[in-house]
Design a protein around this motif. Structure first.
Motif, PDB file in Angstrom:
ATOM      1  N   VAL A   6       0.831  -1.203   0.000  1.00 57.16           N
ATOM      2  CA  VAL A   6       0.000   0.000   0.000  1.00 57.16           C
ATOM      3  C   VAL A   6       0.867   1.254   0.000  1.00 57.16           C
ATOM      4  CG1 VAL A   6      -1.775   1.289   1.229  1.00 57.16           C
ATOM      5  CG2 VAL A   6      -1.860  -1.227   1.204  1.00 57.16           C
ATOM      6  N   ARG A   7       0.474   2.213  -0.805  1.00 54.44           N
ATOM      7  CA  ARG A   7       1.149   3.518  -0.825  1.00 54.44           C
ATOM      8  C   ARG A   7       0.147   4.598  -0.437  1.00 54.44           C
ATOM      9  NH1 ARG A   7       3.947   4.679  -6.211  1.00 54.44           N
ATOM     10  NH2 ARG A   7       5.875   3.960  -5.181  1.00 54.44           N
ATOM     11  N   PHE A   8       0.388   5.266   0.690  1.00 57.32           N
ATOM     12  CA  PHE A   8      -0.377   6.426   1.127  1.00 57.32           C
ATOM     13  C   PHE A   8       0.430   7.688   0.821  1.00 57.32           C
ATOM     14  CE2 PHE A   8      -1.390   3.089   4.326  1.00 57.32           C
ATOM     15  CZ  PHE A   8      -2.766   3.005   4.157  1.00 57.32           C
ATOM     16  N   PRO A   9      -0.205   8.852   0.773  1.00 58.96           N
ATOM     17  CA  PRO A   9       0.581  10.087   0.772  1.00 58.96           C
ATOM     18  C   PRO A   9       1.419  10.143   2.049  1.00 58.96           C
ATOM     19  CG  PRO A   9      -1.713  10.537   0.226  1.00 58.96           C
ATOM     20  CD  PRO A   9      -1.661   9.115   0.701  1.00 58.96           C
ATOM     21  N   GLY A  10       2.712  10.308   1.915  1.00 53.74           N
ATOM     22  CA  GLY A  10       3.596  10.335   3.073  1.00 53.74           C
ATOM     23  C   GLY A  10       4.296   9.027   3.351  1.00 53.74           C
ATOM     24  N   THR A  11       3.878   7.938   2.689  1.00 54.20           N
ATOM     25  CA  THR A  11       4.596   6.679   2.836  1.00 54.20           C
ATOM     26  C   THR A  11       5.991   6.834   2.234  1.00 54.20           C
ATOM     27  OG1 THR A  11       2.558   5.399   2.689  1.00 54.20           O
ATOM     28  CG2 THR A  11       4.596   4.215   2.247  1.00 54.20           C
ATOM     29  N   CYS A  12       7.008   6.268   2.901  1.00 54.64           N
ATOM     30  CA  CYS A  12       8.367   6.418   2.376  1.00 54.64           C
ATOM     31  C   CYS A  12       9.132   5.106   2.279  1.00 54.64           C
ATOM     32  CB  CYS A  12       9.165   7.426   3.196  1.00 54.64           C
ATOM     33  SG  CYS A  12       9.429   6.943   4.913  1.00 54.64           S
ATOM     34  N   ASP A  13       8.550   4.008   2.724  1.00 49.25           N
ATOM     35  CA  ASP A  13       9.270   2.739   2.701  1.00 49.25           C
ATOM     36  C   ASP A  13       8.599   1.698   1.804  1.00 49.25           C
ATOM     37  OD1 ASP A  13      11.476   3.260   4.471  1.00 49.25           O
ATOM     38  OD2 ASP A  13      10.013   3.349   6.094  1.00 49.25           O
ATOM     39  N   GLU A  14       7.665   2.147   0.981  1.00 47.37           N
ATOM     40  CA  GLU A  14       6.955   1.180   0.143  1.00 47.37           C
ATOM     41  C   GLU A  14       7.839   0.559  -0.934  1.00 47.37           C
ATOM     42  OE1 GLU A  14       6.020   5.085  -2.049  1.00 47.37           O
ATOM     43  OE2 GLU A  14       6.763   4.378  -0.114  1.00 47.37           O
ATOM     44  N   VAL A  15       8.824   1.313  -1.432  1.00 50.21           N
ATOM     45  CA  VAL A  15       9.692   0.756  -2.474  1.00 50.21           C
ATOM     46  C   VAL A  15      10.570  -0.356  -1.902  1.00 50.21           C
ATOM     47  CG1 VAL A  15      11.568   1.255  -4.079  1.00 50.21           C
ATOM     48  CG2 VAL A  15       9.660   2.854  -3.854  1.00 50.21           C
ATOM     49  N   ASP A  16      11.133  -0.140  -0.724  1.00 48.93           N
ATOM     50  CA  ASP A  16      11.934  -1.188  -0.098  1.00 48.93           C
ATOM     51  C   ASP A  16      11.075  -2.411   0.220  1.00 48.93           C
ATOM     52  OD1 ASP A  16      14.167   0.338  -0.306  1.00 48.93           O
ATOM     53  OD2 ASP A  16      14.599   0.430   1.834  1.00 48.93           O
ATOM     54  N   ALA A  17       9.841  -2.198   0.677  1.00 48.46           N
ATOM     55  CA  ALA A  17       8.944  -3.317   0.946  1.00 48.46           C
ATOM     56  C   ALA A  17       8.619  -4.064  -0.345  1.00 48.46           C
ATOM     57  CB  ALA A  17       7.666  -2.836   1.618  1.00 48.46           C
ATOM     58  N   TYR A  18       8.399  -3.314  -1.409  1.00 50.34           N
ATOM     59  CA  TYR A  18       8.138  -3.906  -2.726  1.00 50.34           C
ATOM     60  C   TYR A  18       9.321  -4.747  -3.182  1.00 50.34           C
ATOM     61  CZ  TYR A  18       7.702  -3.980  -7.843  1.00 50.34           C
ATOM     62  OH  TYR A  18       7.661  -4.370  -9.151  1.00 50.34           O
ATOM     63  N   LEU A  19      10.530  -4.208  -3.042  1.00 47.71           N
ATOM     64  CA  LEU A  19      11.721  -4.930  -3.473  1.00 47.71           C
ATOM     65  C   LEU A  19      11.963  -6.170  -2.611  1.00 47.71           C
ATOM     66  CD1 LEU A  19      14.096  -1.903  -4.179  1.00 47.71           C
ATOM     67  CD2 LEU A  19      12.970  -3.370  -5.864  1.00 47.71           C
ATOM     68  N   ALA A  20      11.690  -6.062  -1.313  1.00 47.55           N
ATOM     69  CA  ALA A  20      11.854  -7.215  -0.426  1.00 47.55           C
ATOM     70  C   ALA A  20      10.880  -8.320  -0.803  1.00 47.55           C
ATOM     71  CB  ALA A  20      11.642  -6.790   1.024  1.00 47.55           C
ATOM     72  N   ALA A  21       9.624  -7.953  -1.012  1.00 46.60           N
ATOM     73  CA  ALA A  21       8.616  -8.945  -1.395  1.00 46.60           C
ATOM     74  C   ALA A  21       8.947  -9.573  -2.743  1.00 46.60           C
ATOM     75  CB  ALA A  21       7.237  -8.304  -1.416  1.00 46.60           C
ATOM     76  N   SER A  22       9.530  -8.783  -3.642  1.00 47.94           N
ATOM     77  CA  SER A  22       9.873  -9.272  -4.980  1.00 47.94           C
ATOM     78  C   SER A  22      10.960 -10.339  -4.943  1.00 47.94           C
ATOM     79  CB  SER A  22      10.327  -8.106  -5.871  1.00 47.94           C
ATOM     80  OG  SER A  22       9.271  -7.179  -6.071  1.00 47.94           O
ATOM     81  N   ARG A  23      11.679 -10.434  -3.843  1.00 44.44           N
ATOM     82  CA  ARG A  23      12.707 -11.465  -3.717  1.00 44.44           C
ATOM     83  C   ARG A  23      12.108 -12.854  -3.526  1.00 44.44           C
ATOM     84  NH1 ARG A  23      18.175  -9.975  -1.982  1.00 44.44           N
ATOM     85  NH2 ARG A  23      18.462  -7.726  -2.293  1.00 44.44           N
ATOM     86  N   VAL A  24      10.869 -12.916  -3.061  1.00 47.02           N
ATOM     87  CA  VAL A  24      10.262 -14.222  -2.780  1.00 47.02           C
ATOM     88  C   VAL A  24       8.974 -14.453  -3.564  1.00 47.02           C
ATOM     89  CG1 VAL A  24      11.267 -14.351  -0.470  1.00 47.02           C
ATOM     90  CG2 VAL A  24       9.003 -13.323  -0.771  1.00 47.02           C
ATOM     91  N   GLY A  25       8.523 -13.458  -4.332  1.00 49.24           N
ATOM     92  CA  GLY A  25       7.294 -13.596  -5.110  1.00 49.24           C
ATOM     93  C   GLY A  25       7.112 -12.407  -6.027  1.00 49.24           C
ATOM     94  N   ASP A  26       5.899 -12.233  -6.508  1.00 45.15           N
ATOM     95  CA  ASP A  26       5.564 -11.061  -7.306  1.00 45.15           C
ATOM     96  C   ASP A  26       5.056  -9.965  -6.376  1.00 45.15           C
ATOM     97  OD1 ASP A  26       6.133 -12.411  -9.721  1.00 45.15           O
ATOM     98  OD2 ASP A  26       4.141 -13.324  -9.709  1.00 45.15           O
ATOM     99  N   ALA A  27       5.145  -8.715  -6.826  1.00 44.93           N
ATOM    100  CA  ALA A  27       4.697  -7.610  -5.990  1.00 44.93           C
ATOM    101  C   ALA A  27       4.225  -6.455  -6.850  1.00 44.93           C
ATOM    102  CB  ALA A  27       5.821  -7.143  -5.060  1.00 44.93           C
ATOM    103  N   GLU A  28       3.293  -5.691  -6.312  1.00 41.13           N
ATOM    104  CA  GLU A  28       2.869  -4.456  -6.965  1.00 41.13           C
ATOM    105  C   GLU A  28       2.388  -3.466  -5.921  1.00 41.13           C
ATOM    106  OE1 GLU A  28      -1.022  -4.159  -9.114  1.00 41.13           O
ATOM    107  OE2 GLU A  28      -0.786  -6.329  -9.179  1.00 41.13           O
ATOM    108  N   ILE A  29       2.379  -2.202  -6.313  1.00 43.37           N
ATOM    109  CA  ILE A  29       1.953  -1.123  -5.426  1.00 43.37           C
ATOM    110  C   ILE A  29       0.437  -0.969  -5.489  1.00 43.37           C
ATOM    111  CG2 ILE A  29       2.105   1.353  -4.964  1.00 43.37           C
ATOM    112  CD1 ILE A  29       4.675  -0.111  -4.293  1.00 43.37           C
ATOM    113  N   LEU A  30      -0.179  -0.782  -4.327  1.00 44.20           N
ATOM    114  CA  LEU A  30      -1.615  -0.533  -4.223  1.00 44.20           C
ATOM    115  C   LEU A  30      -1.827   0.914  -3.791  1.00 44.20           C
ATOM    116  CD1 LEU A  30      -2.649  -3.769  -2.264  1.00 44.20           C
ATOM    117  CD2 LEU A  30      -2.695  -3.424  -4.742  1.00 44.20           C
ATOM    118  N   TRP A  31      -2.556   1.685  -4.560  1.00 45.84           N
ATOM    119  CA  TRP A  31      -2.784   3.100  -4.263  1.00 45.84           C
ATOM    120  C   TRP A  31      -3.870   3.244  -3.205  1.00 45.84           C
ATOM    121  CZ3 TRP A  31      -0.437   7.346  -4.069  1.00 45.84           C
ATOM    122  CH2 TRP A  31      -1.073   8.590  -4.169  1.00 45.84           C
ATOM    123  N   HIS A  32      -3.629   4.129  -2.249  1.00 42.81           N
ATOM    124  CA  HIS A  32      -4.506   4.277  -1.079  1.00 42.81           C
ATOM    125  C   HIS A  32      -5.946   4.629  -1.439  1.00 42.81           C
ATOM    126  CE1 HIS A  32      -4.887   8.793  -0.882  1.00 42.81           C
ATOM    127  NE2 HIS A  32      -4.015   8.621  -1.851  1.00 42.81           N
TER     128      HIS A  32
END
Length: 220
Positions: A6-32
């Motif tokens: 999930v990406r909210f206005p003000g979120t700053c760690d979603e890219v790292d979370a996305y990249l971490a999840a991508s190491r073990v599966g597929d991932a995409e950003i969800l807009w708030h």
């Protein structure tokens, strides 16, 4: 396994979370603002300062359209992980018990901490063992976990205390050294430290990857 971050206005760690999840599966950003989880198998509510922490941490994000879908998803057994601000949002939404209060120091603190695994049977800790020590960075001003004693007793009896700060590592004053908790079913977990920042030995630790790998190991 498909993760939605999930990406909210003000979120700053979603890219790292996305990249971490991508190491073990597929991932995409969800807009708030979208009431759509896009068919994901697991949802990560990441760290940051959602909506600028207006009112109090997580209080506004809890009402975002995407969170209504997350609540339904969690109630149906979907896997949900809240990291730092995401933990705060899940507590505000009533998906996890307790609350996060200002650190006893009243200061922002960033440091590497050791966490002890208390419950290795949740959807987000199943590749660990009870007693394992995970080295994961923490960075927050409002991360002191609190719940009334009766609630804490119930959480401990039910195995809902998932992670504790190792001796000497509870810098924020969290009650009973609690660093992460789950709901009763174990499919929703929240923690203040940042496992997405500890997924590669080059950063000093890959221990955080175990949380994402645990979710990926859950049968679809």
């Amino acid at each position: 396994m498909k993760f939605g971050v999930v990406r909210f206005p003000g979120t700053c760690d979603e890219v790292d979370a996305y990249l971490a999840a991508s190491r073990v599966g597929d991932a995409e950003i969800l807009w708030h603002a979208d009431a759509d989880l896009k068919g994901v198998d697991a949802v990560i509510v990441p760290g940051g300062f959602s909506y600028g922490d207006h009112l109090r941490v997580g209080a506004v994000a809890r009402f975002a359209p995407v969170m209504a879908e997350v609540e339904t998803f969690a109630a149906d057994g979907g896997l949900v992980l809240g990291i730092c601000n995401g933990f705060q949002v899940l507590c505000e939404a009533g998906l996890l018990p307790g609350a996060l209060l200002p650190n006893t120091s009243l200061k922002f603190t960033c440091r590497q901490v050791d966490l002890e695994v208390v419950n290795a049977s949740t959807s987000w800790t199943n590749v660990t063992a009870v007693g394992d020590v995970l080295s994961i960075p923490a960075k927050h001003t409002t991360g002191r976990y609190y719940a009334p004693d009766a609630t804490l007793d119930e959480l401990e009896a039910n195995g809902q205390v998932v992670l504790k700060y190792a001796p000497g590592h509870n810098f924020n004053g969290s009650v009973r050294d609690i660093a992460g908790v789950s709901n009763a079913a174990g499919n929703v977990v929240g923690l203040m430290p940042h496992p997405e920042h500890a997924v590669d030995p080059l950063t000093g630790s890959a221990d955080g990857l175990k949380l994402f790998a645990s979710a990926a190991a859950v049968p679809a």
